[in-house]
Enzyme design. Structure first.
Site, PDB file in Angstrom:
ATOM      1  CG  LEU A 101     -10.153 -24.138  27.039  1.00 32.00           C
ATOM      2  CD1 LEU A 101      -9.449 -22.738  26.706  1.00 32.00           C
ATOM      3  CD2 LEU A 101     -11.176 -23.937  28.334  1.00 32.00           C
ATOM      4  CG  ASP A 102     -17.372 -25.457  25.016  1.00 31.88           C
ATOM      5  OD1 ASP A 102     -16.870 -26.367  25.421  1.00 31.88           O
ATOM      6  OD2 ASP A 102     -17.950 -24.704  26.012  1.00 31.88           O
ATOM      7  CE1 TYR A 103     -14.440 -23.565  15.663  1.00 28.53           C
ATOM      8  CE2 TYR A 103     -16.253 -22.222  15.810  1.00 28.53           C
ATOM      9  CZ  TYR A 103     -15.223 -22.690  15.097  1.00 28.53           C
ATOM     10  OH  TYR A 103     -15.176 -22.156  13.817  1.00 28.53           O
ATOM     11  CB  THR A 105     -13.940 -21.486  25.631  1.00 27.12           C
ATOM     12  OG1 THR A 105     -15.300 -21.689  25.679  1.00 27.12           O
ATOM     13  CG2 THR A 105     -13.436 -21.103  27.032  1.00 27.12           C
ATOM     14  NE  ARG A 194     -19.386 -21.996  25.820  1.00 28.02           N
ATOM     15  CZ  ARG A 194     -19.028 -20.967  25.404  1.00 28.02           C
ATOM     16  NH1 ARG A 194     -19.822 -20.003  25.183  1.00 28.02           N
ATOM     17  NH2 ARG A 194     -17.824 -20.763  25.052  1.00 28.02           N
TER      18      ARG A 194
END
Ligand code: URA
Length: 249
Positions: A101-103, A105, A194
């Site tokens: 997961l992104d930073y 998220t 995104r």
């Protein structure tokens, strides 16, 4: 861990049923029938119920509610990472996050040391649906975007034109400046949610993964032993995911 607690964590019977099951001689530890529910079980003990293995030796499956501003890695020199939330005992079991997961998220992240499980979870061949709850700004999305998502849209935001698999967009609340939607994907291109949202001229304000296959994020109870948003998956949750990943064939 106590034998009765270990079995109860699997979610297959209540504590009082477990006592009866053990007294009835249905549980074996390392091949020996046990009658005492309070004996202590080690990770590498083999536990059988009715001759079926219920503790798989070294594998562990954790569900984390990843906080915001944490990178999906076991170690990082500069930034807070998922590994910082795990006890030394868990790290010693050589667990790592499944996918990323992104930073920014938050939400459902599985952490395991079962390599085959992890591989299938991230392989395009078995990709399970993953649902994200999105809070975004800009004009509210409409049925036009719902149709675009479901017909498999194309991303043109890099040198490479990317054709996406069909996804499910569900329109949510309209809160004035911010709106919500749910997006269910069966693939995981980099920053896919995104990028899809920005291709519709909107901007993600918050992104939270709320499910992977049959597994939903839940409120993970906090107590003295569980000060971080992490819990072990129970036997039925693991089994169900393995079914969805065709690991039981
Ligand atoms: N899509 C994104 O854009 N970010 C995530 O963290 C997961 C899916």
């Amino acid at each position: 861990m106590r034998l009765d607690k270990m079995i109860s964590n699997l979610g297959i019977a209540t504590r009082s049923e477990i006592k009866k099951i053990i007294r009835a001689g249905r549980v074996k530890v390392n091949g020996v029938v046990v009658s005492d529910a309070s004996i202590h079980i080690k990770d590498d003990d083999t536990v059988l119920l009715d001759d079926e293995e219920i503790q798989s030796k070294n594998y562990i499956y954790l569900l984390m509610d990843k906080p915001v501003n944490v990178i999906t890695a076991m170690e990082d020199k500069r930034l807070q990472c998922v590994g910082d939330f795990l006890s030394p005992e868990l790290k010693a079991k050589k667990v790592s996050p499944v996918g990323r997961l992104d930073y920014h998220t938050t939400g459902l992240l599985i952490i395991t040391n079962d390599g085959e499980f992890s591989h299938r979870m991230t392989s395009p061949k078995y990709h399970l649906p993953k649902t994200y709850l999105v809070t975004y700004s800009g004009n509210r999305l409409t049925n036009k975007q719902v149709e675009e998502a479901s017909s498999g849209m194309t991303l043109h935001d890099t040198d490479e034109v990317i054709k996406l698999k069909p996804s499910v967009l569900e329109l949510g609340e309209d809160n004035g400046d911010y709106h919500t939607c749910k997006l269910t994907l069966t693939e995981g291109k980099t920053h896919q949610v995104r990028r899809m949202i920005s291709s519709w001229n909107c901007e993600v304000i918050e992104l939270r993964r709320i499910s992977i296959g049959s597994l939903f994020i839940d409120d993970i109870p906090e107590d003295d032993n569980n000060i971080y948003p992490i819990r072990e998956l129970d036997f039925s949750e693991i089994n169900q995911l393995k079914l969805e990943l065709k690991m039981n064939d």
